[in-house]
Design an enzyme around this catalytic site. Structure first.
Site, short mmCIF file in Angstrom:
data_model
loop_
_atom_site.label_atom_id
_atom_site.label_comp_id
_atom_site.label_asym_id
_atom_site.label_seq_id
_atom_site.Cartn_x
_atom_site.Cartn_y
_atom_site.Cartn_z
N HIS A 133 45.38 43.85 43.60
CA HIS A 133 44.49 44.37 42.56
C HIS A 133 43.29 43.43 42.41
CE1 HIS A 133 47.61 47.20 41.29
NE2 HIS A 133 46.74 47.74 40.48
N LYS A 134 43.59 42.16 42.38
CA LYS A 134 42.56 41.16 42.17
C LYS A 134 41.54 41.21 43.31
CE LYS A 134 42.22 36.46 40.62
NZ LYS A 134 42.47 35.25 41.38
#
Ligand code: SF4
Lengths: 199, 315
Positions: free
Chosen positions: A38-39
């Site tokens: 996600h990051k």
């Protein structure tokens, strides 16, 4: 409790029809992503770099699968959901940026994600915790893996799934959150239980 | 009654006995420990499976029912394909009841460590043993104090082994409370309910709770965990304790947490209570949580090498 069978790419219109307590099954493409993925995806978005796969209309699965490679082919051995709250800090941005329509995990997500789902059009589908064999069975093929440098559990696994589910719609696009509703009900039951036990 | 598997075991052991001149109990222990780990992670004990089936029949929430159905389908598939029913195959714990007249008692620990390594590859199990300071996963489920062995010495010449792989999610809801002795049983009941309320859907309910009271902080928790070894269809033989178990079971199933925390009637499948006497000034209460994937398997090894599997039917 209606039952829907959805095929990816899923349109925004279709997810907006869903309500909490509905049951969905997904056929098509699903991509696993945990914290690191996600990051990184959001960093890519900021830098206007394309992701290795277009996520629009797909399902993202909070899962660190156990995958085995035999004769150059990956097979998923176990693929149970992981606790979704860890992704709460990314998910609204993620939905906005990549237009994923279904987020799958266990344990539910918070206010920020609920708002994001309402605004950008996505639902949260709760998959039965621990039911790793059931999940693996619905995964027909591993289409590919990206960002393997993040490690096996954190990588983006692109999965071809058939009737993946049952997924309980626990957050819908109308601002409803089933986990919050249950939480309220449980709070309400607390006193009754204390009274019954005489404590 | 001796089934096919037992006969195979006997034949194999005869080979060990006569083929090499000595009966190597140690090898038998290792093989049995591998088999128990496999049984535990791939097949639920009958009491848990029955409780899940009953919950599925009686659950009133539609959503709750879908979860119980998914669990049962998953359990069925795991059994059929001999794959772990949950991806988290836990930290490896064994309970050993060693007969004072049994052979190779000093080799049991080594046999269990070897078995853990083998099972990690052969079953396979997920490597779940991480160093505190190194943060490294050893990759084979062994490490400092792990697999952990709980010892008990019994009379006779048999060795009883129980494999108890314990998942992380349900371990994280365990609680110890040093409640006021004046609050007594009421304090205990409130503590158990509060522990479940705090856990909510985190430990993949329906859960099984082991409750240990008395002794001391460590003793209460040991008792609580060991209480999870008792089949949930066997109430505590002491009627007073059995009544408390029932009362807690009913109270916890009034919370509304339900299967997977999605709401419903079945938050727990069972509550097993055990106790030790306590110091007049202290009242430890420990709650050990177990998830629907309640994995345990036991076997008894006899001096002649025959093996009785106690929790699972062996094909
Ligand atoms: S709590 Fe139990 S069933 Fe849930 S993921 Fe952990 S080990 Fe598996």
């Amino acid at each position: 409790m209606a039952v829907y069978k959805l095929k990816t790419p899923i349109s925004e219109e279709d997810v907006r029809k869903l309500k909490v307590n509905d049951v969905i099954y997904i056929t098509g493409t699903m991509v696993t992503a945990r914290d690191s993925a996600h990051k990184r995806a959001l960093e890519f978005f900021k830098e206007e770099k394309p992701l290795p796969i277009d996520l629009q209309g797909l399902a993202v699965f909070h899962c660190g699968p156990i995958v085995r490679k035999e004769d150059e082919k990956w097979t998923v051995i176990a693929a149970g959901p992981t606790t979704s709250t860890r992704m709460d800090i990314f998910e609204d941005e993620f939905i906005k940026a990549f237009k994923v329509r279904v987020v799958i995990g266990k344990g539910g997500m918070g206010k920020r994600t609920t708002e994001g789902m309402k605004k950008y059009g996505a639902v949260y589908g709760a998959f039965t915790g621990g039911a790793a064999v059931l999940a693996a069975k619905a995964i027909k093929n591993v289409e590919g893996v990206e960002w393997f440098d993040l490690g096996m559990p954190e990588a983006l696994w692109i999965l071809d799934v058939e009737e993946f589910g049952p997924l309980i719609v626990a957050i819908d696009t109308h601002g409803n959150n089933l986990f919050e509703n249950v939480q309220k009900e449980v709070e309400g039951n607390k006193q009754k239980i204390y009274e019954r036990l005489g404590v | 009654m001796i089934d096919a598997k037992a006969i195979r075991v006997i034949v194999f052991n005869c080979y060990l006995l006569y083929g090499r001149g000595v009966l190597v109990i140690k090898n038998i222990i290792e093989n049995v420990a591998v088999e128990l780990l496999r049984q535990a992670v791939t097949k639920l004990p009958p009491d848990v499976k029955e409780a899940l089936q009953r919950a599925h029949r009686e659950e009133e929430s539609e959503v709750g029912k879908t979860q119980l159905e998914a669990i049962l389908n998953n359990v069925e598939l795991a059994e059929k394909t001999s794959t772990p029913m949950c991806q988290d195959t836990g930290v490896i714990i064994f309970y050993v009841k060693a007969g004072a007249q049994a052979k190779d008692l000093d080799k049991i620990k080594e046999a269990i460590i070897n078995a853990t390594r083998r099972a990690t590859k052969e079953v396979p199990l997920r490597p779940n043993s991480v160093g505190i300071f190194t943060r490294k996963n050893t990759g084979d489920n062994t490490g400092r104090y792990i697999p952990y062995i709980n010892w008990d010495v019994i009379s006779g010449d048999t060795i009883e082994l129980t494999a108890f792989p314990k998942g992380g999610g349900s371990e994280n809801i365990c609680q110890l409370g040093m409640i006021r002795p004046g609050d007594g049983l009421n304090g205990l009941k409130k503590f158990v309910v509060d522990t479940m309320l705090k856990a909510g859907g985190k430990a993949c309910p329906p859960n099984i709770l082991g409750v240990g009271v008395g002794g001391g902080a460590d003793i209460a928790m040991k008792i609580a965990k060991a209480a999870l070894l008792r089949p949930i269809n066997q109430p505590n033989p002491d009627p007073k304790v059995a009544k408390l178990e029932k009362e807690l079971y009913e109270a916890l199933n009034m919370t509304g947490i339900g299967p997977m925390g999605l709401g419903g009637k079945f938050t727990v499948l069972g509550v097993n209570v055990d106790y030790a006497n306590r110091h007049p000034a202290s009242y430890p209460v420990a709650v050990a949580g177990q998830c629907w994937a309640a994995r345990r398997a036991s076997a008894r090894i006899h001096l002649d090498g025959t093996v009785e599997y106690l929790t699972h039917k062996v094909r």
